[in-house]
Design a protein around this motif. Structure first.
Motif, PDB file in Angstrom:
ATOM      1  N   ILE A  90       0.836  -1.213   0.000  1.00 58.15           N
ATOM      2  CA  ILE A  90       0.000   0.000   0.000  1.00 58.15           C
ATOM      3  C   ILE A  90       0.866   1.257   0.000  1.00 58.15           C
ATOM      4  O   ILE A  90       1.821   1.352   0.785  1.00 58.15           O
ATOM      5  CB  ILE A  90      -0.880   0.032   1.275  1.00 58.15           C
ATOM      6  CG1 ILE A  90      -1.756  -1.218   1.350  1.00 58.15           C
ATOM      7  CG2 ILE A  90      -1.731   1.290   1.326  1.00 58.15           C
ATOM      8  CD1 ILE A  90      -2.486  -1.361   2.674  1.00 58.15           C
ATOM      9  N   ALA A  91       0.519   2.218  -0.834  1.00 51.62           N
ATOM     10  CA  ALA A  91       1.142   3.548  -0.738  1.00 51.62           C
ATOM     11  C   ALA A  91       0.058   4.545  -0.334  1.00 51.62           C
ATOM     12  O   ALA A  91      -1.032   4.555  -0.914  1.00 51.62           O
ATOM     13  CB  ALA A  91       1.754   3.956  -2.068  1.00 51.62           C
ATOM     14  N   VAL A  92       0.362   5.347   0.694  1.00 47.40           N
ATOM     15  CA  VAL A  92      -0.570   6.396   1.149  1.00 47.40           C
ATOM     16  C   VAL A  92       0.025   7.733   0.716  1.00 47.40           C
ATOM     17  O   VAL A  92       1.138   8.080   1.125  1.00 47.40           O
ATOM     18  CB  VAL A  92      -0.717   6.358   2.691  1.00 47.40           C
ATOM     19  CG1 VAL A  92      -1.628   7.481   3.173  1.00 47.40           C
ATOM     20  CG2 VAL A  92      -1.240   5.005   3.153  1.00 47.40           C
ATOM     21  N   LEU A  93      -0.701   8.454  -0.118  1.00 44.02           N
ATOM     22  CA  LEU A  93      -0.163   9.712  -0.653  1.00 44.02           C
ATOM     23  C   LEU A  93      -0.965  10.888  -0.119  1.00 44.02           C
ATOM     24  O   LEU A  93      -2.197  10.883  -0.202  1.00 44.02           O
ATOM     25  CB  LEU A  93      -0.259   9.730  -2.186  1.00 44.02           C
ATOM     26  CG  LEU A  93       0.222   8.497  -2.947  1.00 44.02           C
ATOM     27  CD1 LEU A  93       0.087   8.729  -4.447  1.00 44.02           C
ATOM     28  CD2 LEU A  93       1.664   8.163  -2.608  1.00 44.02           C
ATOM     29  N   ASP A  94      -0.297  11.869   0.425  1.00 42.66           N
ATOM     30  CA  ASP A  94      -1.019  13.078   0.835  1.00 42.66           C
ATOM     31  C   ASP A  94      -0.354  14.315   0.230  1.00 42.66           C
ATOM     32  O   ASP A  94       0.870  14.422   0.195  1.00 42.66           O
ATOM     33  CB  ASP A  94      -1.104  13.228   2.357  1.00 42.66           C
ATOM     34  CG  ASP A  94      -2.264  14.155   2.735  1.00 42.66           C
ATOM     35  OD1 ASP A  94      -3.267  13.648   3.270  1.00 42.66           O
ATOM     36  OD2 ASP A  94      -2.185  15.376   2.441  1.00 42.66           O
ATOM     37  N   ALA A  95      -1.188  15.238  -0.186  1.00 42.75           N
ATOM     38  CA  ALA A  95      -0.690  16.468  -0.814  1.00 42.75           C
ATOM     39  C   ALA A  95       0.139  17.294   0.167  1.00 42.75           C
ATOM     40  O   ALA A  95       1.010  18.064  -0.246  1.00 42.75           O
ATOM     41  CB  ALA A  95      -1.873  17.294  -1.301  1.00 42.75           C
ATOM     42  N   ARG A  96      -0.127  17.128   1.456  1.00 44.99           N
ATOM     43  CA  ARG A  96       0.566  17.957   2.453  1.00 44.99           C
ATOM     44  C   ARG A  96       1.133  17.051   3.553  1.00 44.99           C
ATOM     45  O   ARG A  96       1.294  15.856   3.354  1.00 44.99           O
ATOM     46  CB  ARG A  96      -0.406  18.988   3.021  1.00 44.99           C
ATOM     47  CG  ARG A  96      -1.066  19.800   1.909  1.00 44.99           C
ATOM     48  CD  ARG A  96      -1.805  20.990   2.412  1.00 44.99           C
ATOM     49  NE  ARG A  96      -2.930  20.666   3.257  1.00 44.99           N
ATOM     50  CZ  ARG A  96      -3.853  21.530   3.631  1.00 44.99           C
ATOM     51  NH1 ARG A  96      -3.776  22.783   3.224  1.00 44.99           N
ATOM     52  NH2 ARG A  96      -4.848  21.166   4.398  1.00 44.99           N
ATOM     53  N   ASP A  97       1.406  17.610   4.733  1.00 43.20           N
ATOM     54  CA  ASP A  97       1.900  16.780   5.833  1.00 43.20           C
ATOM     55  C   ASP A  97       0.844  15.738   6.199  1.00 43.20           C
ATOM     56  O   ASP A  97      -0.355  15.933   5.962  1.00 43.20           O
ATOM     57  CB  ASP A  97       2.195  17.657   7.061  1.00 43.20           C
ATOM     58  CG  ASP A  97       3.528  18.383   6.927  1.00 43.20           C
ATOM     59  OD1 ASP A  97       4.226  18.175   5.909  1.00 43.20           O
ATOM     60  OD2 ASP A  97       3.866  19.165   7.834  1.00 43.20           O
ATOM     61  N   ILE A  98       1.295  14.667   6.846  1.00 42.58           N
ATOM     62  CA  ILE A  98       0.377  13.590   7.234  1.00 42.58           C
ATOM     63  C   ILE A  98      -0.689  14.148   8.190  1.00 42.58           C
ATOM     64  O   ILE A  98      -0.369  14.866   9.144  1.00 42.58           O
ATOM     65  CB  ILE A  98       1.171  12.440   7.923  1.00 42.58           C
ATOM     66  CG1 ILE A  98       2.206  11.837   6.955  1.00 42.58           C
ATOM     67  CG2 ILE A  98       0.240  11.367   8.491  1.00 42.58           C
ATOM     68  CD1 ILE A  98       1.664  11.281   5.658  1.00 42.58           C
ATOM     69  N   CYS A  99      -1.926  13.813   7.881  1.00 41.32           N
ATOM     70  CA  CYS A  99      -3.075  14.172   8.728  1.00 41.32           C
ATOM     71  C   CYS A  99      -3.182  15.678   9.003  1.00 41.32           C
ATOM     72  O   CYS A  99      -3.480  16.088  10.119  1.00 41.32           O
ATOM     73  CB  CYS A  99      -3.035  13.392  10.046  1.00 41.32           C
ATOM     74  SG  CYS A  99      -4.594  13.491  10.948  1.00 41.32           S
ATOM     75  N   SER A 100      -2.939  16.475   7.983  1.00 40.35           N
ATOM     76  CA  SER A 100      -3.075  17.921   8.199  1.00 40.35           C
ATOM     77  C   SER A 100      -4.335  18.482   7.533  1.00 40.35           C
ATOM     78  O   SER A 100      -4.508  19.691   7.455  1.00 40.35           O
ATOM     79  CB  SER A 100      -1.831  18.654   7.685  1.00 40.35           C
ATOM     80  OG  SER A 100      -1.678  18.420   6.296  1.00 40.35           O
ATOM     81  N   GLY A 101      -5.226  17.589   7.052  1.00 40.75           N
ATOM     82  CA  GLY A 101      -6.514  18.031   6.514  1.00 40.75           C
ATOM     83  C   GLY A 101      -7.524  18.197   7.644  1.00 40.75           C
ATOM     84  O   GLY A 101      -7.151  18.530   8.783  1.00 40.75           O
ATOM     85  N   ALA A 102      -8.781  17.925   7.364  1.00 42.53           N
ATOM     86  CA  ALA A 102      -9.841  18.159   8.360  1.00 42.53           C
ATOM     87  C   ALA A 102      -9.583  17.404   9.659  1.00 42.53           C
ATOM     88  O   ALA A 102      -9.876  17.912  10.750  1.00 42.53           O
ATOM     89  CB  ALA A 102     -11.193  17.750   7.777  1.00 42.53           C
ATOM     90  N   THR A 103      -9.013  16.201   9.569  1.00 48.71           N
ATOM     91  CA  THR A 103      -8.797  15.414  10.792  1.00 48.71           C
ATOM     92  C   THR A 103      -7.819  16.104  11.743  1.00 48.71           C
ATOM     93  O   THR A 103      -7.936  15.966  12.960  1.00 48.71           O
ATOM     94  CB  THR A 103      -8.292  14.002  10.432  1.00 48.71           C
ATOM     95  OG1 THR A 103      -9.169  13.447   9.451  1.00 48.71           O
ATOM     96  CG2 THR A 103      -8.232  13.102  11.639  1.00 48.71           C
ATOM     97  N   GLY A 104      -6.865  16.831  11.184  1.00 46.12           N
ATOM     98  CA  GLY A 104      -5.913  17.557  12.024  1.00 46.12           C
ATOM     99  C   GLY A 104      -6.422  18.934  12.404  1.00 46.12           C
ATOM    100  O   GLY A 104      -5.678  19.737  12.983  1.00 46.12           O
ATOM    101  N   ARG A 105      -7.668  19.216  12.080  1.00 46.08           N
ATOM    102  CA  ARG A 105      -8.212  20.565  12.295  1.00 46.08           C
ATOM    103  C   ARG A 105      -9.543  20.537  13.017  1.00 46.08           C
ATOM    104  O   ARG A 105     -10.155  21.578  13.221  1.00 46.08           O
ATOM    105  CB  ARG A 105      -8.459  21.249  10.929  1.00 46.08           C
ATOM    106  CG  ARG A 105      -7.234  21.443  10.152  1.00 46.08           C
ATOM    107  CD  ARG A 105      -7.414  21.830   8.701  1.00 46.08           C
ATOM    108  NE  ARG A 105      -6.080  21.978   8.183  1.00 46.08           N
ATOM    109  CZ  ARG A 105      -5.365  23.088   8.286  1.00 46.08           C
ATOM    110  NH1 ARG A 105      -5.914  24.170   8.763  1.00 46.08           N
ATOM    111  NH2 ARG A 105      -4.117  23.129   7.879  1.00 46.08           N
ATOM    112  N   ASN A 106     -10.038  19.360  13.357  1.00 45.65           N
ATOM    113  CA  ASN A 106     -11.435  19.322  13.810  1.00 45.65           C
ATOM    114  C   ASN A 106     -11.583  19.565  15.310  1.00 45.65           C
ATOM    115  O   ASN A 106     -10.634  19.910  16.011  1.00 45.65           O
ATOM    116  CB  ASN A 106     -12.134  18.050  13.325  1.00 45.65           C
ATOM    117  CG  ASN A 106     -11.748  16.801  14.064  1.00 45.65           C
ATOM    118  OD1 ASN A 106     -11.373  16.839  15.217  1.00 45.65           O
ATOM    119  ND2 ASN A 106     -11.842  15.671  13.385  1.00 45.65           N
TER     120      ASN A 106
END
Ligand code: FAD
Length: 504
Positions: A90-106
């Motif tokens: 499995i490759a997990v690709l994120d446009a930014r730092d890991i978990c910095s989308g809504a989950t890192g902001r909620n």
């Protein structure tokens, strides 16, 4: 009607406002941009894996997961759980730092009141479906607690059960909620056994809120969401390093369909391409960028959050969480544990994590529809509301003197909303992706997204379900059991999308 239609067609919204919002809602949300983002309080205490990546991308894997929030963590963990015929790469690709989308902001609020969702869904889809949807949501808190325990993340993430207080500042909303609770208690006695009603006088004293008309309490959860998800990824990397690669700051700009020469998808990034049999979209607000057919079906919506210092006399309330319910709109609130050991210079413990102010925003929130950036400027009216509501709502004598800098941090984040208020989960038809499958191809594209601002009670089990669907595809005749607990109404079907088509 869900929140989208409620706000779009609210009295006072002009045709021009509605059309501008609709245009934004139906447009390409793009790839998340790290240059303009606001910095959430949670991310100040960065995980050691926040910007982990390989020297070079893998050329070929079985599964590419796009995104690294709670949904991606759930999919990855389920796929690697063991007991399958073979362990996928499995490759997990994120446009930014890991978990910095809504989950890192909620808000870190694992909040399922039960009665409101049950009565709304029962009205539209009937009681059996409402019960299954409500149980699906309620199942998140015990499951997240169990996973945190298994991964030894209980202390680090502060995950805990709290007494959640639905505090009503409007008597009509309180009456409606009591009616919904009566129905919930009659139909789901087990799930509603801990729900309690407090009339005005008792509620005001007990919950330190002198202006409320009443309250309903029930068990919910609170957590440092970023630490939970980054912690799970960290553990997965340690235990399955040979099977999973986390690639931060690797935006997926395009996906090419399998063709004559290769039966796999080609995932295009600025760091090179990866071939994969399956692609899982865990991109929530941004799903429409790579899945054009979902533009307007998963609508980005910008939310605001803040971390605030309580007044100097405020007693520790970290055993509670709150939803403030107004005539129009709501806020949500949790409190960090006191004396919490954090390496963040911002975190001293006991911070009040206050989110909401959506309905107080310009045009009753409509200006945040279709906004897929978590950048500044804040909506001015939302900022004013969030900055003042705590000291206005809690009893003055219980709040006490103000800190000299009460707002420690304010930030925004993007959610994905759907027209029927239910997530979209499952296999994606090529009419949505625009990528026809070659007869030779054996894989598919999948999605778990559209959590309607309630990812903490939607996303994990949606991720498990989509992973199990994929495992069944990889090993025909296998059965993982998701059908028993997962409501069919959350599946991505053409019929469902037709029924809830976006307005033009
Ligand atoms: C301000 C705010 C407060 C909230 N409060 C709560 C709350 O208290 N309780 C609750 O239940 N829910 C809350 N939510 C909702 C909840 O955070 C989300 O539903 C949930 O985090 C969604 O998780 P996810 O993993 O699907 O998406 P995300 O966490 O957003 O992850 C998606 C990831 O995909 C990546 N991505 C997107 N496009 C691409 C691309 N093309 N290439 C590579 N990577 C890409 C993004 O960078 C991102 O990291 C809140 C949301 C916000 C914004």
């Amino acid at each position: 009607m869900g929140l989208l239609e409620n706000v779009l067609f609210a009295p006072g919204v002009t045709d021009d406002q509605r059309q501008a919002a609709t245009n934004r809602m139906n447009s390409d949300p793009g790839v998340p941009d790290s240059r303009k983002t606001t910095q959430p309080f949670w991310l100040e205490d960065a995980s050691p894996i926040s910007n982990v990546r390989s020297e070079g991308l893998q050329e070929e894997v079985d599964i590419v997961i796009i995104g690294s929030g709670i949904t991606a963590a759930s999919v990855a963990r389920e796929l690697l759980k063991g007991g399958h015929a073979s362990t996928p790469k499995i490759a997990v690709l994120d446009a930014r730092d890991i978990c910095s989308g809504a989950t890192g902001r909620n808000g870190g609020h694992i909040n399922e009141a039960g009665f409101d969702v049950y009565s709304n869904v029962a009205e539209v889809l009937g009681k059996d479906i409402a019960a299954k949807v409500t149980r699906f949501r309620l199942g998140h808190l015990p499951l997240l607690l169990e996973i945190a325990r298994e991964e030894q993340l209980l202390e680090e993430t502060q995950i805990r059960t709290v007494e959640s207080v639905f505090a009503f500042f409007d008597s009509t909303r309180f009456l409606e909620a009591k009616a919904a609770l009566a129905l919930f208690k009659a139909d789901m006695p087990l799930e509603s056994k801990d729900h309690r009603i407090f009339e005005a006088e008792d509620a005001r004293k007990k919950f330190l809120l002198p202006d409320i008309c009443g309250a309903i309490t029930y068990p919910a959860g609170a957590v440092w969401p970023y630490k939970l998800v980054a912690g799970i990824f960290h553990r997965i990397l340690e235990s399955h390093g040979g099977n999973i690669w986390l690639e931060s700051n690797t935006p997926v700009n395009a996906i090419l369909r399998p063709d004559d020469d290769n039966s796999k998808f080609t995932i295009v990034t600025p760091r090179g391409n990866i071939k994969a049999t399956h692609v899982v979209h865990c991109t929530n607000a941004h799903a429409g960028h790579l899945i054009p057919g979902l533009r307007g079906h998963i609508v980005p919506l910008r939310g605001h959050m803040s971390a605030q210092v309580p007044g100097k006399s405020f007693p520790d309330q970290s055993h509670r969480s709150w939803s403030f319910i107004y005539a129009k709109g709501f806020d949500y609130l949790t409190q960090l544990l006191p004396n919490y050991p954090s390496s963040s210079p911002l975190c001293a413990g006991s911070e009040l994590m206050m989110g909401g102010g959506f309905a107080q925003g310009l045009g009753g929130g409509i200006e945040d529809f279709g906004v897929a950036t978590d950048s500044r400027p804040f909506d001015f009216h939302t900022k004013v509301h969030l900055s003042g509501i705590l000291r206005a709502a809690f009893a003055e004598e219980k709040w006490g003197e103000e800190d000299s800098k009460p707002i420690k941090s304010m930030w925004t984040g993007n959610m994905g909303f759907t027209h029927d208020s239910l997530p979209l989960v499952g296999k994606l038809h090529s009419s949505l992706t625009g990528r026809n499958l070659h007869p030779k191809s054996i894989g598919s594209e999948w999605i778990a997204a559209g959590f309607n601002g309630e990812g903490m009670v939607h996303a994990w089990r949606s991720g498990v379900a989509v992973a199990q669907m994929m495992l069944e595809d990889l090993a025909p005749n296998s059965s993982y059991g998701w059908q028993e607990w997962f409501p069919d109404q959350l599946l991505v079907t053409e019929e469902r999308l037709k029924m809830s088509a976006p307005s033009q």
